[in-house]
Scaffold this active site. Structure first.
Site, short mmCIF file in Angstrom:
data_model
loop_
_atom_site.label_atom_id
_atom_site.label_comp_id
_atom_site.label_asym_id
_atom_site.label_seq_id
_atom_site.Cartn_x
_atom_site.Cartn_y
_atom_site.Cartn_z
N ASN A 195 0.51 -1.20 0.65
CA ASN A 195 0.35 0.05 -0.07
C ASN A 195 1.18 1.49 -0.48
OD1 ASN A 195 -2.63 -1.46 0.01
ND2 ASN A 195 -1.91 -1.56 2.17
N ARG A 196 2.22 1.52 -0.52
CA ARG A 196 3.12 2.07 -0.59
C ARG A 196 3.50 2.67 0.90
NH1 ARG A 196 3.35 0.41 -4.85
NH2 ARG A 196 3.41 0.17 -6.82
#
Length: 217
Positions: A195-196
């Site tokens: 999810n970065r």
């Protein structure tokens, strides 16, 4: 763009890695780099010592290229080049430099900013003697970053040098070739996550001590 074209906006990868906690890191970034460098080597990455070296002219025009790290210790990171090359000329006028180690297969990067200066000629000579004979000749044959008329001309230069200095005969160290040591002022250790929400652990030199901080991804 056709249906067959690859859209870079649609290229995504989820990184699945363990969270990096501040307390797990060394107090000194060079010690921490040694740990991660060993882990990169143990992961059998292709040329884990490959790094992107970014320099700039005095008026701020940047340039980048991939270079191999050849030494590192508490004093910094060392690579070798022709001092008359583009990076050599730029660093002579503007010593500020950035290094990037892109260890993509293990979702890691190390980013270094600092200043570069030439190492001693004794250090340069010791490394030059350790290089393969062909690489020693190549350092003489190539006037790095200068214009050359053809590949044939480069091969001719090399052949002439090979005849002058056959295997087993000592090749002198080119006067315009040598090492540059990058002394770090900031070092960032980047670990990719899902999810970065990546880990970015950033060392900053304040006086003679390093301060560690976490940056938002």
């Amino acid at each position: 763009m056709t249906d067959q074209d690859i859209d870079p906006a649609m290229m995504r990868k989820q990184y699945r890695s363990e969270i990096v906690h501040e307390e797990s890191l060394a107090e000194d970034p060079m010690e921490q780099f040694a740990r991660w460098f060993q882990q990169a080597a143990d992961s059998h990455l292709f040329e884990p010592n490959a790094m992107v070296v970014s320099t700039a002219t005095p008026d701020g025009r940047p340039s980048s290229r991939t270079v191999l790290l050849k030494q590192f210790d508490s004093r910094g990171f060392v690579f070798f080049t022709n001092y008359a090359s583009r990076k050599g000329r730029e660093l002579a006028q503007n010593p500020h430099v950035a290094l990037l180690f892109p260890w993509h297969p293990i979702a890691r990067q190390v980013i270094v900013t600092g200043t570069a200066s030439r190492i001693g000629r004794d250090e340069t000579a010791a490394y030059f003697r350790s290089r393969p004979h062909g690489s020693q000749l190549g350092a003489w044959a190539s006037e790095q970053s200068s214009v050359i008329g053809s590949r044939a001309e480069l091969d001719r230069r090399y052949a002439e040098l090979a005849a002058r200095y056959p295997e087993g005969e000592q090749v002198p160290v080119p006067p315009e070739w040598g090492g540059l040591r990058v002394v770090p002022q900031e070092v960032e250790f980047w670990q990719g996550h899902e999810n970065r929400l990546h880990d970015r652990l950033h060392y900053v030199l304040e006086g003679e001590k390093w301060r560690l901080e976490r940056l938002c991804p």
